[in-house]
Design a protein around this motif. Structure first.
Motif, PDB file in Angstrom:
ATOM      1  N   ARG A 160      -9.898  -1.054   1.431  1.00 15.42           N
ATOM      2  CA  ARG A 160      -8.833  -0.485   0.835  1.00 15.42           C
ATOM      3  C   ARG A 160      -7.607  -1.130   0.807  1.00 15.42           C
ATOM      4  O   ARG A 160      -6.674  -1.198  -0.209  1.00 15.42           O
ATOM      5  N   TYR A 161      -7.125  -1.636   2.171  1.00 12.85           N
ATOM      6  CA  TYR A 161      -5.956  -2.520   2.169  1.00 12.85           C
ATOM      7  C   TYR A 161      -5.918  -3.656   1.495  1.00 12.85           C
ATOM      8  O   TYR A 161      -5.107  -4.163   0.942  1.00 12.85           O
ATOM      9  N   ALA A 193       0.809  -1.070  -0.010  1.00 14.69           N
ATOM     10  CA  ALA A 193       0.106   0.029   0.035  1.00 14.69           C
ATOM     11  C   ALA A 193       0.912   1.244  -0.148  1.00 14.69           C
ATOM     12  O   ALA A 193       0.662   2.197  -0.722  1.00 14.69           O
ATOM     13  N   ASP A 227      -5.322  -2.788  -2.095  1.00 17.71           N
ATOM     14  CA  ASP A 227      -3.966  -2.136  -2.391  1.00 17.71           C
ATOM     15  C   ASP A 227      -2.874  -3.458  -2.039  1.00 17.71           C
ATOM     16  O   ASP A 227      -1.933  -3.493  -3.151  1.00 17.71           O
ATOM     17  N   THR A 228      -3.138  -4.320  -1.477  1.00 15.07           N
ATOM     18  CA  THR A 228      -2.091  -5.444  -1.013  1.00 15.07           C
ATOM     19  C   THR A 228      -2.565  -6.684  -1.777  1.00 15.07           C
ATOM     20  O   THR A 228      -1.762  -7.762  -1.746  1.00 15.07           O
ATOM     21  N   ALA A 277       2.419   1.582  -3.311  1.00 21.68           N
ATOM     22  CA  ALA A 277       1.528   2.089  -4.591  1.00 21.68           C
ATOM     23  C   ALA A 277       1.431   3.646  -4.318  1.00 21.68           C
ATOM     24  O   ALA A 277       1.330   4.255  -5.254  1.00 21.68           O
ATOM     25  N   THR A 278       1.393   4.175  -3.052  1.00 21.79           N
ATOM     26  CA  THR A 278       1.129   5.452  -2.897  1.00 21.79           C
ATOM     27  C   THR A 278       2.404   6.270  -3.227  1.00 21.79           C
ATOM     28  O   THR A 278       2.201   7.434  -4.062  1.00 21.79           O
TER      29      THR A 278
END
Length: 491
Positions: A166-167, A78, A170-171, A81-82
């Motif tokens: 979201r986690y 995550a 993202d992962t 990615a940010t």
């Protein structure tokens, strides 16, 4: 083989989990030693240490805020990615600041130094994070640092669910790390889960919902660590306590639906009714996560030991079916006696028994639906007294069962909380119980939620949790239905 995957979510859960895994490590045996009493393959998989040496790694996912991982903290997908998003969308100058690495813990420095192993546990080391006293290696997929939220997750039911979604996106958590754990099992039986309701309640609900979508037949056993808010001594005008109580109630209702059997555990701040009994053998700091989690972990590890004992045929489904034979008692109780004196009498088992799920006195302890006892390190004289204590109940086999095992091992990572000595092992009893007395705390939650639904002053609390009045009314109705399953007439 019937492998178990372990889930830990939240700070207290990971403090307790670290003690749990250190105990598993203490069961390891080496060339020339006796056979281990447990089947390690149920809880561990083969892997590599940081030095690339063959080792055993826990079948574990450990979730916590990234800032709580200490030296285990890593850059998650995550976070990566940010950073990548910033690189592609921002055309200006980027300045990155990196934090200094967290120094090695005092306990690990002692382990690697010249201190004799027997001397390590004589004084408590300085503990900053739960990873500071871990004696095992964790695989990278086990370390799941959730990015520190921009808004507080304390009693944030909707925030926690959104955070999981979201986690997971993202992962690729469920299709990545969790899927790999399942695929590494020959015959996956289910989850043993510990989580903090206050910070990971909504997160855990979303995780279990996603898990149930695919693994319908897998079993789940849950230890749920409640917030410090007491529904019987708080009003809807106390904003944070009201949020905590409603959040706890949402967790209990969710777990009653999603978990085969759940044992709610009182926050240490609510152990006041237990302290006179605990203080007979323990001198712990009730404000120390390191200390209080050790007490709870010893009970959890002992109560679940039959799942891991060599030659045992017990599994999570068997425990759940035994305790919930009435099909309406999915919320149970965890209790026991930590650090038994010698010798024990029948009266002492009654006087020293602590119920960590209700905090109630012992007068109703023998009014139960089902009970599973595990004793550690009891001698013949103690066992005779224990059997006499069990006979006080009207329960007969198979509704009551007892397993007797060797004393509970105390690795040097275990805190110095014993009043009179620093033993290398501990005598302990631990029980998983379903009982009518569960309706007493449940009634407190149901009444509080019902009152909140009727009070307009509570609108701010509900809005902050992403709830509406109708949601709370439905929650109150669901809680009363659960209460009815324990025989309450609400009178």
């Amino acid at each position: 083989m019937r492998e178990i995957i372990y889930i830990q979510a939240g700070s207290f859960a990971n403090y307790a989990g670290t003690h749990f895994w250190n105990t598993q490590e203490s069961y390891f045996t080496y060339d020339g030693e006796d056979e281990p009493i447990v089947n390690h393959d149920l809880s561990f998989e083969e892997g590599r240490s940081p030095q690339n040496q063959p080792t055993l790694l826990p079948r574990l996912l450990a979730f916590d805020q990234k800032s709580n991982f200490g030296t285990l903290a890593k850059t998650s997908k995550a976070d990566t990615a940010t950073d990548a998003s910033l690189d592609t969308t921002w055309r200006g100058r980027v300045v990155r600041e990196t934090q200094d690495p967290i120094p090695q813990s005092e306990y690990h420095a002692r382990l690697e130094g010249e201190t004799e192993e027997d001397d390590l546990g004589r004084t408590d080391p300085n503990i900053r994070y739960w990873s500071d006293y871990s004696r095992i290696f964790l695989d990278r997929k086990s370390v799941q640092p959730v990015p520190d939220a921009l808004e507080s997750t304390e009693a944030g039911w909707s925030v926690g669910q959104d955070l999981f979604r979201r986690y997971n996106e993202d992962t690729e958590l469920m299709e990545g790390a969790f899927r790999l754990l399942v695929e590494n099992c020959d015959n996956f039986q289910g989850l043993q889960m510990m989580h903090d309701t206050s910070t990971f309640g909504g997160f855990s609900h979303a995780f279990l919902t996603s898990f149930r979508d695919e693994f319908i037949k897998a079993s789940t056993l849950n230890f749920s660590f409640l917030s410090g808010a007491d529904p019987n001594h708080a009003g809807p005008d106390n904003f944070l306590d009201a949020k905590r109580i409603i959040n706890d109630a949402l967790c209990l209702q969710s777990l009653h639906q999603l978990s085969d059997i759940t044992f709610p555990i009182l926050n240490p701040s609510r152990w006041s009714a237990l302290e006179s009994r605990l203080s007979q053998g323990l001198a712990y700091d009730k404000n120390s996560l390191y200390h209080t989690s050790a007490v709870i972990s010893s009970l959890v590890e002992t109560a679940t030991l039959p799942l891991r004992l060599k030659g045992s045929r017990e599994d999570i489904a068997m425990i759940a079916n035994h305790l919930n034979w009435r099909k309406c008692s999915r919320l149970g109780q965890l209790g026991g006696v930590v650090s038994l004196p010698f010798p024990m009498t029948e009266a002492m088992f009654t006087d020293l028994y602590c119920n960590f799920s209700t905090g109630l006195s012992n007068k109703d302890e023998h009014s139960v639906f089902a009970r599973r006892n595990v004793t550690r390190g009891l001698q013949d004289q103690d066992l005779a007294s224990f059997d006499a204590w069990c006979d006080l109940s009207s329960l007969q086999e198979p509704l009551i069962s007892s397993v007797h095992a060797p004393a509970y091992p105390l690795p040097t990572s275990f805190p110095s909380i014993f009043r009179h000595t620093n033993p290398k092992s501990m005598r302990i009893t631990s029980s998983l119980v379903t009982a009518p007395s569960t309706l007493i705390p449940l009634t407190g939650y149901a009444r509080f939620v019902e009152q909140t639904a009727r009070t307009r002053r509570s609108d701010g609390v509900l809005m902050s949790m992403g709830l509406e009045s109708d949601d709370v009314k439905e929650l109150a109705s669901a809680l009363w239905e659960i209460v009815d399953g324990y025989g309450d007439d609400r009178e």
